[in-house]
Design an enzyme around this catalytic site. Structure first.
Site, PDB file in Angstrom:
ATOM      1  CD  GLU A  56      -3.146  -0.668   0.236  1.00 47.54           C
ATOM      2  OE1 GLU A  56      -3.114   0.446  -0.335  1.00 47.54           O
ATOM      3  OE2 GLU A  56      -4.036  -1.503   0.027  1.00 47.54           O
ATOM      4  CB  SER A  73     -21.561 -29.228  56.618  1.00 43.46           C
ATOM      5  OG  SER A  73     -22.684 -30.008  56.983  1.00 43.46           O
TER       6      SER A  73
END
Length: 734
Positions: free
Chosen positions: A126, A386
């Site tokens: 580019e 528990s």
């Protein structure tokens, strides 16, 4: 015919009698132009032309300047808008959210988050001179114009990366010379405003890749399912080609067109010597993706919570570890499928030292409606079964009336209308306290809670940061020791991590502050000695089948009606909590913590990839002894009212204050507290008085003493005689 006098001047063309040529009178003598007249006239013409040209130039410059000014400032603020991302403690992406308009645009730092091979390919294709030009590349523009003139079509564009960024910042409706000029001007402005790296980063964030995808990260995640840090040649070439025509090359609509564009990029790179022919051929053989992949969605519950709390921040950093998070999410998904439909699983992992949450699994599948996947079960208030028993034992150890090797009775007992029973409906008789906790016997736990006090247990757990939820208008009672209270998995993990820290809890943290600070305070859970004793006992709890012994200190729990199965454990490094059940609270027959949750807990520790770390060393003050060598009061636990007999002497007993009483001892002067009278009966003189385990002197012959309470709150008063017998009461000063 008349003669013309010789002295009469001959009229020149265009002149009349008595007139002179244009110009100064000195330029004409006897009707003739002087020789320097042509040069002066040319100079005057040139001067006038210069004025005209200069005027036109100035006016044009002013017009151009006015036009540039009319463009306004660079629209960079809008470009800074990105998708909100949630990352882990190391910066790895956990989840991203689309922008308000539905676009995906993720922040990019080219130098660290993008494959260098892709960057080289992009610039080579580019903008070869990206690092050299000032925003506009005259050579590229000249080449593009020459190719257009000689071939009659556009062969290559002349736009630089900076000019393309300008077009992305201000999208144009059509291609024109004016639009190109505007891009060039904006490119020059961008180059003056931003560095090359900033321009490249911004381009990589805004470049279109089809549909609602913008930027290299969004495209790489959507098409390849990975970050763009490591890209193949085929992937890089495809990502270079797509922004040139993102809609006509969309992979989910036009994969063939996208493939041809990718191959053209490769061909050009081969022609320019950037890529070898063999590498290009191999890249061309790779098929292009035809479907988009889903965006990452790790820790969705944590991410949702973070985005609801932290506003206007593009990136939120959590304390989670993406590797552990992914592993535990997979574990929850697999185990939920094996357990059956409609069952959900919650898992949370906490770093003991810092209190930071390393993994947070709110459900097996965020998108599973049958399991209510979007409900975070780590934050749901459920009955803990528990799992609170270790804290009862811890306070009992802290109070000093019991030791892990003390004996305790597991036999039928009644507290008013309440008669606790063991899970298997049997009784073990007299057992060591250590075994009672490891086997999770209910009767010994309730006996200890009766001695410790349910209100004191509730107050201590709340002091350590746990939010206990009791039924409306109900005070803490003995039933809370077996699950008669509501609590979240997150709070349980915080409590157990505090035990791993030898009694010093820290509030859990998932969202890291932007400045890296940490303003959390340490919270007291229990004495270090008591915490170490509980951890050592839990370390010996029998593990699930096929699991290693003495590696993890853990406790299981099952709520009433088989609605919740729990398992919470810790080693020297990490605490992990597991919850299993239905989100709607419906019972699940056979759902037990030991068989449903404990195997997940041990598997979670194994999948973290680290061997269990040893628990911290024993703190000072630990009494390690067999039952036979313990002091007489510690050899066997006796409930309140059952006194120790020492020969023929009357048993030692604190007559005042009564155990569990509330005493208003506030003084008048400067907020001090009045002395608290203590009265004792029996025992062998001399009698020693202890306040919160610290000796404060002897009791006089009348068996009475005034004690200065340390302040408001619970106070433990102990009297010990010469024969080793002792009695303890706990009162609340207010």
């Amino acid at each position: 015919m008349s003669e013309v006098p010789a002295t009469t001047p001959v009229s020149s063309p265009g002149l009349t009698r008595g007139s002179t040529p244009s110009g100064d009178d000195d330029d004409v003598v006897d009707g003739r132009v002087k020789p320097g007249h042509d040069l002066g006239k040319a100079w005057r013409i040139a001067r006038r032309s210069f004025v005209v040209v200069a005027t036109v130039f100035v006016l044009s410059g002013a017009a151009i300047a006015a036009w540039v000014y009319s463009l306004g400032p660079l629209p960079l603020e809008q470009a800074k808008q990105v998708s909100t991302t949630v990352v882990d403690r190391n910066g790895k992406l956990l989840r991203a959210y689309a922008m308000a308009d539905g676009r995906w645009r993720l922040p990019v730092v080219a130098q660290t988050s993008v494959d260098p091979g892709y960057l080289n390919l992009l610039l080579a294709y580019e903008d070869k001179r990206f690092r050299a030009h000032a925003g506009v590349d005259p050579l590229a523009l000249g080449r593009a114009a020459f190719q257009l003139f000689t071939r009659g079509r556009i062969v290559s564009g002349g736009s630089t990366i900076t000019m393309q960024l300008a077009r992305l910042l201000e999208p144009r409706q059509q291609r024109s010379v004016g639009a190109k000029i505007r891009q060039a001007v904006r490119a020059l402005q961008l180059e003056r405003r931003l560095s090359k790296d900033e321009i490249l980063d911004l381009y990589l964030e805004l470049a279109p890749f089809g549909g609602n995808l913008e930027g290299i990260r969004a495209a790489s995640l959507a098409y390849f399912g990975k970050e763009p840090k490591r890209l193949t040649l085929a992937e890089s070439a495809l990502l270079v080609a797509l922004p040139q025509s993102p809609e006509t090359r969309r992979l989910d609509r036009h994969p063939g067109t996208a493939r041809l564009a990718r191959d053209r990029v490769l061909d050009r790179m081969v022609h320019e010597g950037k890529v070898s022919l063999d590498d290009a051929a191999q890249a061309k053989a790779v098929p292009v993706p035809r479907l988009r992949k889903p965006m990452p969605i790790l820790a969705p519950h944590s991410a949702d919570q973070a985005t609801s709390l932290v506003k206007d921040t593009p990136q939120i950093r959590l304390t989670l570890d993406a590797g552990i998070q992914k592993t535990l999410e997979s574990l929850a998904r697999d185990r939920a499928a094996a357990l059956g439909p409609n069952l959900s699983i919650g898992i949370i992992a906490v770093d003991n030292e810092s209190g930071d949450v390393l993994a947070h699994v709110g459900s097996p599948d965020y998108f599973d409606d049958r399991r209510a996947g979007q409900v975070d079960m780590t934050r749901a208030v459920r009955s803990p079964g528990s799992t609170l028993k270790p804290f009862i034992y811890g306070l009992a150890f802290e109070d000093g009336f019991v030791h892990p090797d003390s004996l305790i009775d597991d036999r039928p007992i009644r507290y008013g209308s309440y008669a606790p029973e063991n899970f298997d409906m049997t009784f073990q008789g007299t057992v060591p306290v250590r075994k009672a906790l490891q086997l999770s016997l209910n009767v010994p736990a309730i006996a200890l809670l009766d001695r410790v006090g349910a209100s004191r247990l509730s107050s201590r757990l709340k002091q350590a940061g746990a939010r206990l939820v009791l039924p409306k208008d109900e005070a803490p009672g003995l039933a809370m020791g077996l699950g008669g209270v509501g609590v979240t998995l997150q709070d349980l993990a915080q409590l157990y991590a505090g035990m791993a820290r030898q009694g010093s809890a820290r509030p859990l943290r998932e969202i890291m502050q932007a400045n890296g600070g940490d303003d959390r305070e340490t919270l007291r859970l229990m004495d270090p000695v008591a915490a170490w004793q509980v951890g050592t006992v839990l370390l010996g709890t029998p593990p699930p089948d096929n699991a290693a012994h003495n590696r993890i200190a853990f406790k299981t729990g099952t709520s009433y009606g088989y609605r919740d199965a729990w398992s919470v454990g810790f080693d020297g490094r990490m605490t992990i909590g597991v919850w299993v059940g239905r989100p709607d609270g419906a019972p699940v027959p056979g759902l037990v913590g030991r068989t449903a949750a404990a195997p997940i807990l041990f598997d979670a520790f194994a999948r973290t990839g680290k061997l269990p770390a040893p628990l911290p060393r024993a703190p000072k003050g630990i009494l390690v002894s067999s039952n036979a060598k313990l002091p007489l009061p510690l050899r066997r636990f006796r409930p309140l009212g059952e006194l120790i007999q020492t020969g023929t002497e009357q048993a030692l007993h604190i007559q005042f204050p009564l155990n569990g009483s509330r005493i208003d001892a506030a003084g008048i002067a400067e907020g001090t507290f009045s002395a608290l009278p203590v009265k004792v009966a029996g025992g062998v003189l001399p009698l020693t008085m202890l306040v919160n385990g610290v000796a404060v002197g002897e009791i006089d012959g009348r068996r009475q003493r005034l004690v200065d309470p340390p302040g408001p709150g619970f106070v433990r008063l102990t009297v010990q005689d010469a024969a080793g017998a002792a009695d303890t009461v706990v009162v609340r000063i207010q």
